[in-house]
Design a protein around this motif. Structure first.
Motif, PDB file in Angstrom:
ATOM      1  N   VAL A  30       0.845  -1.191   0.000  1.00 48.23           N
ATOM      2  CA  VAL A  30       0.000   0.000   0.000  1.00 48.23           C
ATOM      3  C   VAL A  30       0.880   1.240   0.000  1.00 48.23           C
ATOM      4  O   VAL A  30       2.063   1.199   0.357  1.00 48.23           O
ATOM      5  CB  VAL A  30      -0.934   0.039   1.238  1.00 48.23           C
ATOM      6  N   HIS A  31       0.293   2.354  -0.411  1.00 44.62           N
ATOM      7  CA  HIS A  31       0.936   3.659  -0.281  1.00 44.62           C
ATOM      8  C   HIS A  31       0.498   4.258   1.051  1.00 44.62           C
ATOM      9  O   HIS A  31      -0.689   4.232   1.391  1.00 44.62           O
ATOM     10  CB  HIS A  31       0.526   4.576  -1.437  1.00 44.62           C
ATOM     11  N   VAL A  32       1.462   4.790   1.817  1.00 47.37           N
ATOM     12  CA  VAL A  32       1.172   5.281   3.156  1.00 47.37           C
ATOM     13  C   VAL A  32       1.464   6.769   3.243  1.00 47.37           C
ATOM     14  O   VAL A  32       2.525   7.230   2.844  1.00 47.37           O
ATOM     15  CB  VAL A  32       2.009   4.533   4.218  1.00 47.37           C
ATOM     16  N   THR A  33       0.509   7.518   3.770  1.00 47.56           N
ATOM     17  CA  THR A  33       0.698   8.947   4.040  1.00 47.56           C
ATOM     18  C   THR A  33       0.566   9.148   5.540  1.00 47.56           C
ATOM     19  O   THR A  33      -0.485   8.872   6.132  1.00 47.56           O
ATOM     20  CB  THR A  33      -0.370   9.796   3.320  1.00 47.56           C
ATOM     21  N   ARG A  66      -4.347   1.419  -1.754  1.00 52.70           N
ATOM     22  CA  ARG A  66      -3.866   0.346  -2.635  1.00 52.70           C
ATOM     23  C   ARG A  66      -4.395   0.656  -4.027  1.00 52.70           C
ATOM     24  O   ARG A  66      -5.623   0.720  -4.245  1.00 52.70           O
ATOM     25  CB  ARG A  66      -4.370  -1.011  -2.141  1.00 52.70           C
ATOM     26  N   THR A  67      -3.473   0.843  -4.956  1.00 51.09           N
ATOM     27  CA  THR A  67      -3.824   1.293  -6.296  1.00 51.09           C
ATOM     28  C   THR A  67      -3.878   0.127  -7.280  1.00 51.09           C
ATOM     29  O   THR A  67      -3.540  -1.020  -6.938  1.00 51.09           O
ATOM     30  CB  THR A  67      -2.784   2.310  -6.795  1.00 51.09           C
ATOM     31  N   SER A  72      -1.719  -5.044  -9.568  1.00 49.13           N
ATOM     32  CA  SER A  72      -1.134  -5.762 -10.707  1.00 49.13           C
ATOM     33  C   SER A  72       0.288  -6.237 -10.435  1.00 49.13           C
ATOM     34  O   SER A  72       0.680  -7.318 -10.880  1.00 49.13           O
ATOM     35  CB  SER A  72      -1.164  -4.875 -11.956  1.00 49.13           C
ATOM     36  N   THR A  73       1.064  -5.434  -9.697  1.00 53.49           N
ATOM     37  CA  THR A  73       2.472  -5.795  -9.469  1.00 53.49           C
ATOM     38  C   THR A  73       2.689  -6.583  -8.180  1.00 53.49           C
ATOM     39  O   THR A  73       3.690  -7.283  -8.042  1.00 53.49           O
ATOM     40  CB  THR A  73       3.349  -4.532  -9.438  1.00 53.49           C
ATOM     41  N   HIS A  74       1.776  -6.461  -7.238  1.00 51.92           N
ATOM     42  CA  HIS A  74       1.888  -7.196  -5.978  1.00 51.92           C
ATOM     43  C   HIS A  74       0.559  -7.906  -5.692  1.00 51.92           C
ATOM     44  O   HIS A  74      -0.213  -7.473  -4.835  1.00 51.92           O
ATOM     45  CB  HIS A  74       2.234  -6.249  -4.820  1.00 51.92           C
ATOM     46  N   PRO A  75       0.269  -8.973  -6.430  1.00 56.28           N
ATOM     47  CA  PRO A  75      -0.991  -9.690  -6.202  1.00 56.28           C
ATOM     48  C   PRO A  75      -1.111 -10.096  -4.731  1.00 56.28           C
ATOM     49  O   PRO A  75      -0.153 -10.585  -4.136  1.00 56.28           O
ATOM     50  CB  PRO A  75      -0.865 -10.923  -7.108  1.00 56.28           C
TER      51      PRO A  75
END
Length: 361
Positions: A30-33, A66-67, A72-75
């Motif tokens: 995931v992307h974390v802010t 989660r984009t 697609s890159t981290h199933p």
């Protein structure tokens, strides 16, 4: 069991790097802010229970996303749910926005993009289980994703209690116990999804048939326990391991409340007994008590409201000599049932003439 991660003991850069790495174990890629630099604090503790991971998080405000790229890159074919312990969580997935407060549970699918935000400091328990182990259809999963479920009672409460016990016990001592514990979590979760989910197209499916079977069992249970004065929606729900809210939903489709159904079935049994002819008939109060009524005055008022006569009048009408099986109202007393129509009231002057006046010779 992983060690606690306390980010306030290290620099912000080091802490944020370690925090993101730990979050990946709990949430996947995931992307974390995070909050303002130098101010963020967080703690993660993860307990593996067989193939299920239970992570307890306490942290300052943050947002994760989660984009499509992550997908697609981290199933990451998992199903996740969280029980919010403190603060507020905002989940957005599949066009739905769920806002959960303390004591509420929400579900998401890691195989699809989502965002999960905590606008203030929070505490939550996050559970992640393999999608295949969950055994949910795509329709079931999409139906429950992005919805908020209470955990104060019913299956939600049972699932929360189970997780608390498993975390308190620590990592299971053997693989066999770990797998059985994980299966218990999955089974309760699946039952919760079945209870809360509805077909997205509104058509009747096997789930509808399942609800029909459940309703039939509930009706039979009520009939078997009419004599119990403590019979109530709460006791019925507990006996079938469902929430009171879901029990009410089942009966809404029948056009009647649970309490009204219980009262009607009790009154039907009382009406049948009052209509029986006997050399030594039981008293009205004993009949009322036999079918769960504890207050004679309340029973009399309720009976009159349902059938149009007091219990004494009903008995006189149905057991009058030379009237046969059908009473003066023209309704067979043995025809009273869940779908029957009660007799029409008889005017007092007619009742006096029919019941109190001796027949002409």
């Amino acid at each position: 069991m992983s060690q606690d991660l306390l980010t306030e003991t290290v620099s912000f850069d080091e802490g944020s790097r370690r925090w993101r790495a730990e979050l990946a174990g709990a949430l996947g890629a995931v992307h974390v802010t995070l909050g303002e630099q130098g101010a963020f604090r967080g703690r993660i503790r993860t307990t593996p229970v067989g193939f299920v991971r239970v992570s307890d998080l306490e942290a300052d405000a943050q947002s994760v996303g989660r984009t499509e790229t992550h997908v697609s890159t981290h199933p990451d074919p998992f199903v996740a749910f969280a029980i919010q312990e403190r603060g507020t969580a905002v989940l957005v997935q599949g066009g739905r926005r769920a806002v959960a407060g303390p004591g509420e549970l929400f579900v998401w699918d890691t195989a699809r993009p989502y965002t999960l935000s905590h606008p203030t400091s929070f505490a939550a328990r996050i559970v992640r289980l393999p999608r295949r182990a969950a055994g949910l259809t795509e329709a079931d999963l999409r139906a429950v994703t992005g919805t908020v479920i209470g955990t104060a009672e019913g299956l939600g409460g049972a699932l929360r209690t189970l997780l608390t016990s498993l975390v308190a016990a620590g990592e299971p001592r053997s693989a066999a116990i770990a797998d059985m514990s994980a299966e218990s979590v999955v089974n309760l979760f699946r039952a919760l999804v079945a209870e809360c989910g509805e077909p997205s197209d509104g058509r009747r499916t096997d789930g509808g048939a399942g609800r029909g079977h459940l309703l039939a069992r509930i009706r039979a249970h009520i009939d078997d326990h009419l004599a119990d004065p403590d019979l109530s929606p709460g006791t019925v729900a507990r006996a079938h391991h469902i929430s009171v809210r879901y029990l009410h939903r089942l009966f809404e489709a029948e056009g009647i409340t649970v309490a009204r159904f219980i009262r009607r079935r009790r009154l039907e049994q009382c009406a049948r007994e009052l209509a029986r002819r006997s050399v030594s008939p039981p008293t009205v109060s004993s009949i009322a008590q036999r079918w769960g009524f504890v207050n004679a005055a309340h029973f009399s008022r309720t009976f009159r409201a349902e059938h149009g006569h007091s219990p004494v009048q009903w008995r006189a009408l149905r057991t009058a000599p030379d009237r046969g099986a059908v009473g003066l109202t023209g309704v067979d007393p043995h025809s009273v049932g869940p779908h029957s129509v009660g007799p029409q009231p008889v005017a007092p002057e007619v009742l006096a003439t029919q019941v109190l006046t001796p027949p002409a010779r």
